[in-house]
Design an enzyme around this catalytic site. Structure first.
Site, short mmCIF file in Angstrom:
data_model
loop_
_atom_site.label_atom_id
_atom_site.label_comp_id
_atom_site.label_asym_id
_atom_site.label_seq_id
_atom_site.Cartn_x
_atom_site.Cartn_y
_atom_site.Cartn_z
N GLY A 6 0.83 -1.20 0.00
CA GLY A 6 0.00 0.00 0.00
C GLY A 6 0.85 1.24 0.00
O GLY A 6 1.68 1.43 0.89
N THR A 7 0.65 2.10 -1.00
CA THR A 7 1.50 3.29 -1.07
C THR A 7 1.03 4.22 -2.18
O THR A 7 0.16 3.88 -2.97
CB THR A 7 2.96 2.89 -1.35
OG1 THR A 7 3.81 4.01 -1.13
CG2 THR A 7 3.15 2.43 -2.77
N THR A 8 1.65 5.39 -2.25
CA THR A 8 1.56 6.26 -3.41
C THR A 8 2.96 6.76 -3.72
O THR A 8 3.65 7.29 -2.86
CB THR A 8 0.65 7.47 -3.15
OG1 THR A 8 -0.65 7.01 -2.75
CG2 THR A 8 0.52 8.31 -4.40
N GLU A 23 5.02 8.75 -0.01
CA GLU A 23 4.73 8.87 1.42
C GLU A 23 5.43 7.72 2.13
O GLU A 23 6.04 6.88 1.49
CB GLU A 23 3.23 8.92 1.70
CG GLU A 23 2.36 8.02 0.83
CD GLU A 23 2.49 6.58 1.21
OE1 GLU A 23 2.27 6.24 2.38
OE2 GLU A 23 2.81 5.77 0.33
N LYS A 39 10.72 4.02 0.56
CA LYS A 39 10.15 3.58 -0.72
C LYS A 39 10.90 4.11 -1.94
O LYS A 39 10.50 3.84 -3.06
CB LYS A 39 8.67 4.00 -0.79
CG LYS A 39 7.84 3.40 0.34
CD LYS A 39 6.42 3.89 0.30
CE LYS A 39 5.64 3.33 1.51
NZ LYS A 39 4.26 3.81 1.54
#
Length: 203
Positions: A6-8, A23, A39
């Site tokens: 889960g990420t952007t 993030e 990340k």
């Protein structure tokens, strides 16, 4: 068994650089497993990658690609961004029947200029001027579409990348935290910085 995911992440090509941003929240199902998740990783002197998807798969792939780049450099004076992107795409395509659950944004600067690639889980590779990956990418794309301009200054590209991450954090449940990591890639190398998220956009 749940994996961390889960990420952007976003990438933007500016006049003389490439900007990557993400993030710093990692989730394990509905648990926030880390508020300090890394990340964005440096691959070579002027190449970096932003990851989304399974953290374990992404980190393993990064270890492999860094080793491959070092081996390549022993036989060649300089690698190109396209060569690294193609190698990543080939590795992902070769594992498509037992896939590494990761999507990557690769950015870098070489003798041919500034380059940004989106590489999907099956090895599909697309070069673009701006892109986004991860669960919050549809929201981030809206900000990027509205704000991107050709030949942006580095500081404007950083601001756009940060604003697109902020927008995703506001609306995507799997993106969040109060920290945004940014990597600015130029001919001089990769410079990392961390930014704190202020009040909500609606306030």
């Amino acid at each position: 068994m749940e994996s961390k995911k889960g990420t952007t992440t976003v990438g933007v090509v500016a006049k003389d650089c490439v900007v990557l941003a993400s993030e710093a929240k990692a989730t394990l199902g509905y648990l926030i497993s880390s508020k300090e998740a890394r990340k964005i990783y440096k691959i070579d002197d002027r190449i970096a990658v932003a990851i989304s998807g399974s953290v374990g798969d992404s980190q393993q792939l990064i270890r492999v690609i860094k080793a491959e780049v070092e081996l390549y450099k022993h036989e060649n004076k300089e690698t190109t961004v396209n060569a690294v992107a193609t190698l990543l795409a080939n590795i992902l395509h070769s594992t498509r029947y037992f896939p590494l659950l990761t999507m990557l944004i690769l950015g870098g600067v070489d003798k041919r200029g500034c380059h940004l690639y989106n590489i999907d889980v099956t090895g599909g590779m697309t070069e673009d001027k701006y892109t986004a990956c991860g669960s919050g990418s549809p929201i981030a794309f809206g900000v990027l579409e509205r704000g991107y301009r050709e030949n942006m200054r580095a500081e404007d590209a950083v601001e756009l990348a940060i604003e697109s991450i902020k927008a995703a954090v506001e609306r995507d449940v799997f993106s969040g935290g109060r920290k945004i990591d940014v990597a600015v890639i130029t001919e001089s190398g990769v410079e990392f910085s961390r930014h704190e998220i202020g009040p909500k956009l609606s306030e």
